[in-house]
Design a protein around this motif. Structure first.
Motif, PDB file in Angstrom:
ATOM      1  N   GLY A  51       0.798  -1.219   0.000  1.00 44.67           N
ATOM      2  CA  GLY A  51       0.000   0.000   0.000  1.00 44.67           C
ATOM      3  C   GLY A  51       0.832   1.271   0.000  1.00 44.67           C
ATOM      4  O   GLY A  51       0.320   2.362  -0.239  1.00 44.67           O
ATOM      5  N   ASP A  52       2.138   1.143   0.246  1.00 46.77           N
ATOM      6  CA  ASP A  52       3.032   2.302   0.220  1.00 46.77           C
ATOM      7  C   ASP A  52       3.430   2.687  -1.205  1.00 46.77           C
ATOM      8  O   ASP A  52       4.082   3.705  -1.414  1.00 46.77           O
ATOM      9  CB  ASP A  52       4.322   2.020   1.001  1.00 46.77           C
ATOM     10  N   TYR A  53       3.071   1.850  -2.186  1.00 46.29           N
ATOM     11  CA  TYR A  53       3.482   2.080  -3.570  1.00 46.29           C
ATOM     12  C   TYR A  53       2.361   2.696  -4.399  1.00 46.29           C
ATOM     13  O   TYR A  53       1.189   2.457  -4.145  1.00 46.29           O
ATOM     14  CB  TYR A  53       3.905   0.764  -4.229  1.00 46.29           C
ATOM     15  N   GLN A  54       2.742   3.436  -5.408  1.00 46.72           N
ATOM     16  CA  GLN A  54       1.824   3.954  -6.423  1.00 46.72           C
ATOM     17  C   GLN A  54       2.143   3.214  -7.718  1.00 46.72           C
ATOM     18  O   GLN A  54       3.312   3.043  -8.054  1.00 46.72           O
ATOM     19  CB  GLN A  54       2.020   5.460  -6.625  1.00 46.72           C
ATOM     20  N   GLY A  55       1.128   2.760  -8.409  1.00 48.73           N
ATOM     21  CA  GLY A  55       1.321   2.072  -9.683  1.00 48.73           C
ATOM     22  C   GLY A  55       1.057   3.016 -10.848  1.00 48.73           C
ATOM     23  O   GLY A  55       0.168   3.870 -10.788  1.00 48.73           O
ATOM     24  N   TRP A  56       1.833   2.856 -11.901  1.00 51.78           N
ATOM     25  CA  TRP A  56       1.731   3.718 -13.082  1.00 51.78           C
ATOM     26  C   TRP A  56       1.763   2.884 -14.358  1.00 51.78           C
ATOM     27  O   TRP A  56       2.407   1.833 -14.396  1.00 51.78           O
ATOM     28  CB  TRP A  56       2.915   4.687 -13.141  1.00 51.78           C
ATOM     29  N   VAL A  57       1.125   3.378 -15.393  1.00 51.62           N
ATOM     30  CA  VAL A  57       1.261   2.828 -16.740  1.00 51.62           C
ATOM     31  C   VAL A  57       2.231   3.761 -17.453  1.00 51.62           C
ATOM     32  O   VAL A  57       2.074   4.987 -17.404  1.00 51.62           O
ATOM     33  CB  VAL A  57      -0.089   2.801 -17.485  1.00 51.62           C
ATOM     34  N   ILE A  58       3.247   3.178 -18.067  1.00 49.49           N
ATOM     35  CA  ILE A  58       4.217   3.982 -18.804  1.00 49.49           C
ATOM     36  C   ILE A  58       4.262   3.514 -20.256  1.00 49.49           C
ATOM     37  O   ILE A  58       3.933   2.365 -20.557  1.00 49.49           O
ATOM     38  CB  ILE A  58       5.627   3.925 -18.174  1.00 49.49           C
ATOM     39  N   ARG A  59       4.654   4.422 -21.128  1.00 44.86           N
ATOM     40  CA  ARG A  59       4.808   4.104 -22.554  1.00 44.86           C
ATOM     41  C   ARG A  59       6.209   4.499 -22.963  1.00 44.86           C
ATOM     42  O   ARG A  59       6.620   5.638 -22.765  1.00 44.86           O
ATOM     43  CB  ARG A  59       3.806   4.865 -23.413  1.00 44.86           C
ATOM     44  N   TYR A  60       6.947   3.520 -23.492  1.00 41.83           N
ATOM     45  CA  TYR A  60       8.286   3.820 -23.989  1.00 41.83           C
ATOM     46  C   TYR A  60       8.156   4.679 -25.239  1.00 41.83           C
ATOM     47  O   TYR A  60       7.354   4.392 -26.122  1.00 41.83           O
ATOM     48  CB  TYR A  60       9.059   2.525 -24.268  1.00 41.83           C
ATOM     49  N   THR A  61       8.939   5.745 -25.302  1.00 35.86           N
ATOM     50  CA  THR A  61       8.771   6.737 -26.366  1.00 35.86           C
ATOM     51  C   THR A  61       9.716   6.543 -27.540  1.00 35.86           C
ATOM     52  O   THR A  61       9.566   7.216 -28.553  1.00 35.86           O
ATOM     53  CB  THR A  61       8.966   8.163 -25.815  1.00 35.86           C
ATOM     54  N   GLU A  62      10.681   5.642 -27.432  1.00 35.48           N
ATOM     55  CA  GLU A  62      11.653   5.461 -28.508  1.00 35.48           C
ATOM     56  C   GLU A  62      11.552   4.093 -29.171  1.00 35.48           C
ATOM     57  O   GLU A  62      12.526   3.596 -29.727  1.00 35.48           O
ATOM     58  CB  GLU A  62      13.068   5.677 -27.960  1.00 35.48           C
ATOM     59  N   THR A  63      10.387   3.491 -29.123  1.00 32.58           N
ATOM     60  CA  THR A  63      10.192   2.196 -29.753  1.00 32.58           C
ATOM     61  C   THR A  63       9.347   2.383 -31.013  1.00 32.58           C
ATOM     62  O   THR A  63       8.504   3.287 -31.062  1.00 32.58           O
ATOM     63  CB  THR A  63       9.488   1.209 -28.793  1.00 32.58           C
TER      64      THR A  63
END
Length: 114
Positions: A51-63
């Motif tokens: 519960g101490d963590y925040q989850g994120w969706v990331i997108r690689y920008t150089e692919t």
């Protein structure tokens, strides 16, 4: 650079670990906790206090094609928000939780070299 702009996060490994990424959105806290416990109601107990963590969706920008991944951070240690462009440092990266296939790595603003 503020102390919060550098820090450690846990992320799904990718073949383009040096690639820059953009934070595209956050995960609900309940989903973050479930994923860090192994998913589907399991509790594999590799991450203390998920519960101490925040989850994120990331997108690689150089692919050449869209490549999305998940990233988890402790908000007090790493200052991240939707729309940020960052990159993972390969120096010192290591497996954080083998059972979850998570790698711990430093993140830095996209323009930094390490």
């Amino acid at each position: 650079m503020s102390p919060k702009s550098r820090g450690r996060c846990s992320c799904k490994p990718t073949t383009s670990s040096r690639a820059r990424f953009t934070v595209t959105g956050s995960l609900p806290n309940s989903l973050t906790i479930d994923l860090l416990q192994g998913g589907q109601g399991r509790d594999i107990n590799v991450v203390q206090n998920p519960g101490d963590y925040q989850g994120w969706v990331i997108r690689y920008t150089e692919t050449p094609t869209a490549l999305y991944a998940l990233m988890f951070n402790r908000p007090r240690e790493v200052d991240v928000s939707e729309g940020n462009t960052r990159r993972f440092a390969t120096e010192g990266a290591n497996y954080f939780a083998d059972q979850l296939n998570l790698v711990e790595a430093r993140i830095a603003p996209a323009g930094e070299n390490n």
